[in-house]
Design a protein around this motif. Structure first.
Motif, short mmCIF file in Angstrom:
data_model
loop_
_atom_site.label_atom_id
_atom_site.label_comp_id
_atom_site.label_asym_id
_atom_site.label_seq_id
_atom_site.Cartn_x
_atom_site.Cartn_y
_atom_site.Cartn_z
N TRP A 1 3.37 -0.52 8.24
CA TRP A 1 3.57 -1.60 7.30
C TRP A 1 4.31 -1.28 6.09
O TRP A 1 5.17 -2.01 5.57
CB TRP A 1 2.09 -2.31 6.94
CG TRP A 1 2.14 -3.28 6.14
CD1 TRP A 1 2.40 -3.40 4.63
CD2 TRP A 1 2.26 -4.85 6.42
NE1 TRP A 1 2.23 -4.55 4.16
CE2 TRP A 1 2.40 -5.54 5.07
CE3 TRP A 1 1.94 -5.54 7.45
CZ2 TRP A 1 2.13 -6.92 5.06
CZ3 TRP A 1 1.70 -6.83 7.51
CH2 TRP A 1 1.88 -7.72 5.99
N ALA A 2 3.83 -0.16 5.66
CA ALA A 2 4.74 0.35 4.45
C ALA A 2 6.08 0.60 4.60
O ALA A 2 7.06 0.09 3.75
CB ALA A 2 3.86 1.69 3.81
N ASP B 1 -1.04 0.93 8.86
CA ASP B 1 -0.55 1.12 7.42
C ASP B 1 0.70 1.65 7.25
O ASP B 1 1.45 1.14 6.38
CB ASP B 1 -1.60 1.58 6.69
CG ASP B 1 -3.15 0.86 6.73
OD1 ASP B 1 -3.09 -0.29 7.03
OD2 ASP B 1 -4.08 1.48 6.14
#
Length: 186
Positions: free
Chosen positions: A140-141, A137
């Motif tokens: 991805w961010a 995550d």
């Protein structure tokens, strides 16, 4: 461990080319060895050319630099010296890559001092995809912040495509193109 053959397993077509082969090569680009292997199958060449036209156009959400970071790092990680050499020779200058960055792409780390935050996000994503086939995550961010949501989608597909290209050039045993170098000797 058995020795790997150093001869191409499928010989690239040589000139003179018939009309179908010439047309396929016109769609693919310069008649490098890989394109001359793909041109043996004009339908394959046509499909590959369509894919490439998008990713090498202004329609892609990735900049030239971002695209080349993905391609160069992916091919280096896959040990695809043929493809890495072609892209470094053809696009490194257009992508604004300096000698330290080329060395880092070949065997360095996204945390190397030669990269800014956006480049690091791209390279970290490529390394993580290569190692885990997924993105955490946080990765991805960071990537989405660097390249936007459309850029993330393009990056995922370019990275996957250049894994396929890397498998192809390695398994074909293609020799380096003239004027190119392996990642271990930029």
């Amino acid at each position: 461990m058995p020795l790997k053959s150093k001869q191409p397993r499928i010989a690239p077509l040589e000139p003179p080319f018939d009309a179908g082969t010439a047309e396929a090569l016109d769609r693919l680009g310069p008649p490098i060895a890989l394109f001359r292997v793909w041109a043996r199958r004009p339908e394959l060449a046509s499909g590959v050319a369509s894919w490439g036209r998008y990713y090498f156009s202004r329609q892609s959400a990735l900049t030239v630099r971002q695209r080349e970071l993905v391609i160069d790092r992916t091919t280096a990680l896959c040990g695809a010296g043929y493809e890495w050499g072609v892209h470094i020779a053809t696009f490194a200058e257009k992508a604004g890559l300096d000698a330290a960055q080329v060395r880092s792409l070949a065997g360095g780390d996204p945390a190397d001092e030669c990269w800014d935050a956006a480049d690091r996000a791209v390279l970290k994503a490529v390394d993580e995809l290569h190692a885990t086939y997924d993105l955490a995550d946080g990765t991805w961010a960071d990537l989405e912040h660097a390249v936007g949501q459309d850029g993330v989608l393009d990056l995922l597909l370019v990275c996957g495509w250049y894994h396929a290209v890397s498998f192809t050039v390695r398994a074909l045993r293609l020799p380096l193109e003239p004027g190119t170098a392996r990642p271990d000797s930029p």
